[in-house]
Design a protein around this motif. Structure first.
Motif, PDB file in Angstrom:
ATOM      1  N   LEU A 191      -2.036   6.406   4.607  1.00 65.37           N
ATOM      2  CA  LEU A 191      -0.587   6.233   4.086  1.00 65.37           C
ATOM      3  C   LEU A 191       0.161   5.735   5.227  1.00 65.37           C
ATOM      4  CD1 LEU A 191      -0.485   9.808   2.584  1.00 65.37           C
ATOM      5  CD2 LEU A 191      -0.737   7.709   1.345  1.00 65.37           C
ATOM      6  N   LEU A 192       0.997   4.908   4.950  1.00 69.38           N
ATOM      7  CA  LEU A 192       2.039   4.245   5.801  1.00 69.38           C
ATOM      8  C   LEU A 192       3.068   5.148   6.142  1.00 69.38           C
ATOM      9  CD1 LEU A 192       2.413   0.569   4.172  1.00 69.38           C
ATOM     10  CD2 LEU A 192       1.367   1.213   6.504  1.00 69.38           C
TER      11      LEU A 192
ATOM     12  N   THR B 146       0.746  -1.191   0.074  1.00 69.32           N
ATOM     13  CA  THR B 146       0.066  -0.019  -0.106  1.00 69.32           C
ATOM     14  C   THR B 146       1.008   1.126   0.089  1.00 69.32           C
ATOM     15  OG1 THR B 146      -2.006   0.757   0.843  1.00 69.32           O
ATOM     16  CG2 THR B 146      -0.303   0.227   2.632  1.00 69.32           C
ATOM     17  N   PHE B 147       0.037   2.287  -0.045  1.00 67.00           N
ATOM     18  CA  PHE B 147       0.778   3.522  -0.164  1.00 67.00           C
ATOM     19  C   PHE B 147       1.655   4.031   0.957  1.00 67.00           C
ATOM     20  CE2 PHE B 147      -2.456   3.310  -2.977  1.00 67.00           C
ATOM     21  CZ  PHE B 147      -2.140   3.616  -4.551  1.00 67.00           C
ATOM     22  N   THR B 148       2.681   5.060   1.009  1.00 65.68           N
ATOM     23  CA  THR B 148       3.299   5.664   2.129  1.00 65.68           C
ATOM     24  C   THR B 148       3.094   6.979   1.966  1.00 65.68           C
ATOM     25  OG1 THR B 148       5.172   5.808   0.820  1.00 65.68           O
ATOM     26  CG2 THR B 148       4.943   3.989   1.978  1.00 65.68           C
ATOM     27  N   THR B 149       3.555   7.754   2.936  1.00 64.79           N
ATOM     28  CA  THR B 149       3.298   9.451   2.999  1.00 64.79           C
ATOM     29  C   THR B 149       3.941   9.830   1.804  1.00 64.79           C
ATOM     30  OG1 THR B 149       5.376   9.503   4.630  1.00 64.79           O
ATOM     31  CG2 THR B 149       2.978   9.171   5.565  1.00 64.79           C
ATOM     32  N   GLU B 150       4.929   9.134   1.309  1.00 66.09           N
ATOM     33  CA  GLU B 150       5.680   9.759   0.278  1.00 66.09           C
ATOM     34  C   GLU B 150       4.706  10.096  -0.894  1.00 66.09           C
ATOM     35  OE1 GLU B 150       8.961  11.286   0.057  1.00 66.09           O
ATOM     36  OE2 GLU B 150       8.805  10.926   2.329  1.00 66.09           O
TER      37      GLU B 150
ATOM     38  N   TYR C 155      10.921  -7.147   1.301  1.00 74.74           N
ATOM     39  CA  TYR C 155      10.624  -5.794   1.886  1.00 74.74           C
ATOM     40  C   TYR C 155      10.884  -4.740   0.790  1.00 74.74           C
ATOM     41  CZ  TYR C 155       9.126  -2.023   4.584  1.00 74.74           C
ATOM     42  OH  TYR C 155       8.612  -0.775   4.991  1.00 74.74           O
ATOM     43  N   PHE C 156      10.083  -3.937   0.490  1.00 72.22           N
ATOM     44  CA  PHE C 156      10.563  -2.826  -0.372  1.00 72.22           C
ATOM     45  C   PHE C 156       9.763  -1.544   0.253  1.00 72.22           C
ATOM     46  CE2 PHE C 156       9.111   0.336  -3.709  1.00 72.22           C
ATOM     47  CZ  PHE C 156      10.348   0.609  -4.303  1.00 72.22           C
ATOM     48  N   GLU C 157      10.378  -0.247   0.185  1.00 71.42           N
ATOM     49  CA  GLU C 157       9.714   0.857   0.564  1.00 71.42           C
ATOM     50  C   GLU C 157      10.345   2.014  -0.239  1.00 71.42           C
ATOM     51  OE1 GLU C 157       8.984   3.749   4.565  1.00 71.42           O
ATOM     52  OE2 GLU C 157       8.960   1.627   4.592  1.00 71.42           O
ATOM     53  N   GLY C 158       9.661   2.436  -1.026  1.00 70.64           N
ATOM     54  CA  GLY C 158       9.978   3.617  -2.056  1.00 70.64           C
ATOM     55  C   GLY C 158       9.209   4.029  -3.369  1.00 70.64           C
TER      56      GLY C 158
ATOM     57  N   ASN D 278       5.470   4.177 -13.466  1.00 69.20           N
ATOM     58  CA  ASN D 278       4.544   3.563 -14.346  1.00 69.20           C
ATOM     59  C   ASN D 278       3.244   2.810 -13.901  1.00 69.20           C
ATOM     60  OD1 ASN D 278       5.859   5.088 -16.404  1.00 69.20           O
ATOM     61  ND2 ASN D 278       7.265   3.464 -16.726  1.00 69.20           N
ATOM     62  N   PRO D 279       2.590   3.506 -13.032  1.00 72.96           N
ATOM     63  CA  PRO D 279       2.402   4.673 -12.672  1.00 72.96           C
ATOM     64  C   PRO D 279       3.350   4.992 -11.377  1.00 72.96           C
ATOM     65  CG  PRO D 279       0.541   3.692 -11.641  1.00 72.96           C
ATOM     66  CD  PRO D 279       1.301   2.645 -12.634  1.00 72.96           C
ATOM     67  N   ASP D 280       3.496   6.322 -11.497  1.00 67.33           N
ATOM     68  CA  ASP D 280       4.208   6.931 -10.435  1.00 67.33           C
ATOM     69  C   ASP D 280       3.435   6.586  -8.981  1.00 67.33           C
ATOM     70  OD1 ASP D 280       6.219   7.422 -11.846  1.00 67.33           O
ATOM     71  OD2 ASP D 280       5.835   9.697 -12.094  1.00 67.33           O
ATOM     72  N   ARG D 281       4.242   6.092  -7.877  1.00 72.80           N
ATOM     73  CA  ARG D 281       3.660   5.964  -6.857  1.00 72.80           C
ATOM     74  C   ARG D 281       4.478   5.672  -5.816  1.00 72.80           C
ATOM     75  NH1 ARG D 281       3.852   1.768  -9.750  1.00 72.80           N
ATOM     76  NH2 ARG D 281       3.843  -0.240  -8.961  1.00 72.80           N
ATOM     77  N   ALA D 282       4.159   6.075  -4.348  1.00 68.38           N
ATOM     78  CA  ALA D 282       5.000   5.606  -3.318  1.00 68.38           C
ATOM     79  C   ALA D 282       4.458   4.504  -2.418  1.00 68.38           C
ATOM     80  CB  ALA D 282       5.654   6.902  -2.394  1.00 68.38           C
ATOM     81  N   ILE D 283       5.109   3.493  -2.340  1.00 66.43           N
ATOM     82  CA  ILE D 283       4.481   2.169  -1.644  1.00 66.43           C
ATOM     83  C   ILE D 283       5.418   1.366  -0.792  1.00 66.43           C
ATOM     84  CG2 ILE D 283       2.833   1.833  -3.644  1.00 66.43           C
ATOM     85  CD1 ILE D 283       5.046  -0.461  -4.373  1.00 66.43           C
ATOM     86  N   ALA D 284       4.976   0.797   0.203  1.00 69.00           N
ATOM     87  CA  ALA D 284       5.557  -0.294   0.782  1.00 69.00           C
ATOM     88  C   ALA D 284       5.129  -1.513   0.550  1.00 69.00           C
ATOM     89  CB  ALA D 284       5.551  -0.025   2.172  1.00 69.00           C
TER      90      ALA D 284
END
Length: 171
Positions: A131-132, A114-118, A149-152, A156-162
């Motif tokens: 937002l996480l 899901t999405f992060t604060t970024e 684990y990934f956070e960043g 395509n599409p642009d998004r900030a996720i964990a």
């Protein structure tokens, strides 16, 4: 929209003749449908009855595999150790974390993205409730065996996720 590549990467962890996989807050069901097409038992849960009805009609999903539930009103309870895995994409309701923990059978998986604060730089969602915080997803599954684990930022599409893939400890 296609299914998440995470599902293909961890497909060998799912078992055909085991407890079902829960696609929590499934929306149109794209991720659960991919697993269903692989011959895996999948249950679809969402608050939107129309989306679940479309799954039953268009994808020929049995009604017993669909759960209409409002996760946020506190009246829904996931049954203990009932799922070999729970997958959650693009949804965050922090009070459900404890239920997710107890609903996965020992040795089972969580795949959560899901999405992060970024993500605010890209638009919606942009409210704190959705937002996480940094490293928050990782802390929700401390003590579980982390496989990924990934956070960043993803493009395509642009998004900030964990993203996290973890296996629940076997007691």
């Amino acid at each position: 929209m296609t299914h998440s590549p995470l599902l293909e990467s961890y497909l060998p962890y799912f078992k055909e003749n085991e407890k079902p996989i829960l696609d929590l807050a499934c929306g149109n069901g794209r991720n659960g449908l991919f697993l269903h097409q692989q011959g895996l038992p999948v249950h679809f849960a969402d608050h939107n009855q129309d989306l679940l009805s479309r799954l039953k009609t268009n994808a020929m999903i049995d009604a017993s595999q669909c759960i209409c539930a409002d996760f946020e009103n506190g009246n829904f309870q996931l049954p203990a150790e009932s799922y070999q895995a729970i997958i959650v994409f693009r949804y965050l309701h922090r009070p459900l974390m404890a239920q997710i923990h107890q609903a996965i059978a020992p040795g089972g998986l969580i795949i959560y993205e899901t999405f992060t604060t970024e993500n605010r730089q890209f638009g919606r969602p942009n409210r704190d409730a959705f937002l996480l915080q940094e490293n928050e997803l990782k802390t929700h599954f401390e003590g579980w065996h982390c496989l990924h684990y990934f956070e960043g930022i993803k493009r395509n599409p642009d998004r900030a996720i964990a993203q996290i893939v973890c296996q629940k400890p076997i007691y």
